[in-house]
Design an enzyme around this catalytic site. Structure first.
Site, PDB file in Angstrom:
ATOM      1  N   GLU A  32       0.854  -1.202   0.000  1.00 46.90           N
ATOM      2  CA  GLU A  32       0.000   0.000   0.000  1.00 46.90           C
ATOM      3  C   GLU A  32       0.886   1.248   0.000  1.00 46.90           C
ATOM      4  OE1 GLU A  32      -1.638   0.770   3.932  1.00 46.90           O
ATOM      5  OE2 GLU A  32      -3.427   1.740   3.108  1.00 46.90           O
ATOM      6  N   ASN A  68      -6.967   6.253  -1.890  1.00 52.00           N
ATOM      7  CA  ASN A  68      -5.865   5.332  -1.594  1.00 52.00           C
ATOM      8  C   ASN A  68      -6.064   4.150  -2.547  1.00 52.00           C
ATOM      9  OD1 ASN A  68      -4.104   3.465  -0.497  1.00 52.00           O
ATOM     10  ND2 ASN A  68      -4.619   3.917   1.629  1.00 52.00           N
ATOM     11  N   LYS A  99      -9.380   2.043  -2.015  1.00 54.50           N
ATOM     12  CA  LYS A  99      -9.628   1.515  -0.655  1.00 54.50           C
ATOM     13  C   LYS A  99     -10.972   1.979  -0.096  1.00 54.50           C
ATOM     14  CE  LYS A  99      -7.129   1.258   3.798  1.00 54.50           C
ATOM     15  NZ  LYS A  99      -5.845   1.625   4.416  1.00 54.50           N
ATOM     16  N   GLU A 117      -6.119   8.770   7.582  1.00 51.03           N
ATOM     17  CA  GLU A 117      -6.610   8.357   6.255  1.00 51.03           C
ATOM     18  C   GLU A 117      -7.970   8.967   5.945  1.00 51.03           C
ATOM     19  OE1 GLU A 117      -5.974   4.488   4.490  1.00 51.03           O
ATOM     20  OE2 GLU A 117      -4.990   3.876   6.337  1.00 51.03           O
ATOM     21  N   CYS A 135      -4.931  -3.017   2.810  1.00 51.20           N
ATOM     22  CA  CYS A 135      -4.655  -2.936   4.249  1.00 51.20           C
ATOM     23  C   CYS A 135      -5.888  -3.179   5.119  1.00 51.20           C
ATOM     24  CB  CYS A 135      -3.980  -1.609   4.591  1.00 51.20           C
ATOM     25  SG  CYS A 135      -3.224  -1.691   6.226  1.00 51.20           S
ATOM     26  N   ASN A 189       0.222  -1.099   5.500  1.00 49.85           N
ATOM     27  CA  ASN A 189       1.104  -0.336   6.409  1.00 49.85           C
ATOM     28  C   ASN A 189       0.451  -0.473   7.767  1.00 49.85           C
ATOM     29  OD1 ASN A 189       3.113   1.936   4.962  1.00 49.85           O
ATOM     30  ND2 ASN A 189       1.425   1.275   3.663  1.00 49.85           N
TER      31      ASN A 189
HETATM   32  N1  CDV Z   1      -3.045   1.378   6.624  1.00 52.48           N
HETATM   33  C1  CDV Z   1      -3.995   0.764   7.364  1.00 52.48           C
HETATM   34  O1  CDV Z   1      -5.104   0.562   6.898  1.00 52.48           O
HETATM   35  N2  CDV Z   1      -3.659   0.409   8.635  1.00 52.48           N
HETATM   36  C2  CDV Z   1      -4.574  -0.188   9.545  1.00 52.48           C
HETATM   37  C3  CDV Z   1      -4.227   0.122  10.981  1.00 52.48           C
HETATM   38  C4  CDV Z   1      -4.403   1.557  11.286  1.00 52.48           C
HETATM   39  C5  CDV Z   1      -5.104  -0.662  11.940  1.00 52.48           C
HETATM   40  C6  CDV Z   1      -4.622  -1.700   9.386  1.00 52.48           C
HETATM   41  O2  CDV Z   1      -5.729  -2.245   9.357  1.00 52.48           O
HETATM   42  O3  CDV Z   1      -3.578  -2.347   9.362  1.00 52.48           O
END
Ligand code: CDV
Length: 307
Positions: free
Chosen positions: A47, A111, A128, A147, A173, A198
């Site tokens: 990501e 994103n 996303k 975000e 993510c 991330n």
């Molecule tokens: N980049 C993300 O989406 N990170 C989230 C954290 C903040 C919980 C994740 O689900 O990994």
């Protein structure tokens, strides 16, 4: 025709806020070359692969915020990635912050992740949907997760495409934690789901769960793979980035839920697995044969969630 695809997960170590796109793209090309040397046909990056994870900073100046966004893909700075893929004869996938001018003339920011063919064609784009974090500065946190401030919720749904000999979908993510992400892709008979992440080790709203971050990462992706009979490729941006520790654990997961290959560092690292897409049938035709065994009309799903 073989339905085996050699897939590489190209985990990336930390990216400094001051690191140029050119430098990051150079790192990505090096990873692509390592993957190609190991026979990879598809290389998957994390990501927001082109920059530091900027939602950790509260920024007000829109010009400064926009330095983290791409308004063209490929741009002059990212074109070398596309050229390297053509030279190496492989497809690749990566995440980036996307800025567009919509038909109504409004600027919108997402994103985003794309899958790109060796010929440079964007085969699939995903924006996303599950944006974690908050919109305004929260000073009690050791780092921000903004975000919701910088991105709109994705407006493309969870699309799949028939490409590279199989049916491919993506999520990004936080999406991977939500069973409906994988189920929506599973209902479209996805055979390969790509996801970059991330994920900080420290989760400020519930720090008692910090030691479970790696477990929850694999739990979510392995369950998604098994319950929908799909290969899953999960790729981290890992290591200590601008003082924030990010988990690694990038891995390639078989439709049985088993991990076929996994990174062992928190830096730039390539892992490769031969993914036989026909193995999805072992699950999709049997234990999770949706047409035979799924009973959505019996679920009583018209239950409201309380706010
Ligand atoms: N980049 C993300 O989406 N990170 C989230 C954290 C903040 C919980 C994740 O689900 O990994």
């Amino acid at each position: 025709m073989s339905r085996s695809l050699m897939i590489a997960a190209a985990q990336m170590g930390p990216i400094l806020r001051t690191e140029s796109r050119t430098a990051v793209v150079r790192r990505m090309i090096l990873l692509m070359e390592k993957a190609a040397a190991r026979g990879a046909e598809l290389v998957v990056f994390p990501e927001l692969a082109l920059t530091s994870f900027f939602p950790r900073w509260y920024l007000e100046d829109q010009d400064e915020i926009d330095t983290f966004f791409e308004s063209r893909m490929p741009s002059e700075e990212t074109l070398p990635l596309f050229d390297a893929a053509a030279r190496l004869g492989l497809s690749f996938s990566f995440g980036y912050a996307e800025k567009i001018r919509a038909r109504d003339g409004k600027t919108r920011r997402f994103n985003t992740s794309v899958v790109v063919s060796a010929e440079g064609e964007i085969l699939l784009k995903y924006r996303k949907i599950h944006l974690p974090g908050h919109r305004e500065a929260e000073d009690w946190r050791p780092f921000q997760h903004l975000e919701k401030r910088y991105f709109e919720v994705g407006n493309l749904g969870f699309p799949v495409t028939d490409a590279l000999g199989g049916r491919i979908g993506m999520c990004i993510c936080n999406d991977r934690r939500w069973p409906e992400t994988f189920r929506i892709l599973g209902l479209q008979k996805a055979e390969l789901v790509l996801t970059g992440y991330n994920t900080p080790v420290h989760y400020p709203p519930a720090p008692a769960h910090d030691h479970l971050q790696d477990f929850h990462n694999h739990l979510s992706m392995q369950a998604g793979a098994y319950q929908n009979g799909t290969w899953v490729v999960g790729v981290a941006k890992a290591g200590r980035e601008e003082g924030c520790d990010l988990i690694g654990g990038s891995c390639i997961i078989a439709p049985t839920g088993e991990i076929a290959a996994q990174c062992v560092t928190l830096g730039d690292e390539v892992i490769v697995a031969e993914c036989d897409l026909d193995r999805c049938r072992e699950i999709q035709d049997n234990i999770f044969n949706f047409a035979e065994h799924r009973q959505p009309d019996q679920y009583g799903l018209l239950v409201e969630t309380t706010p």
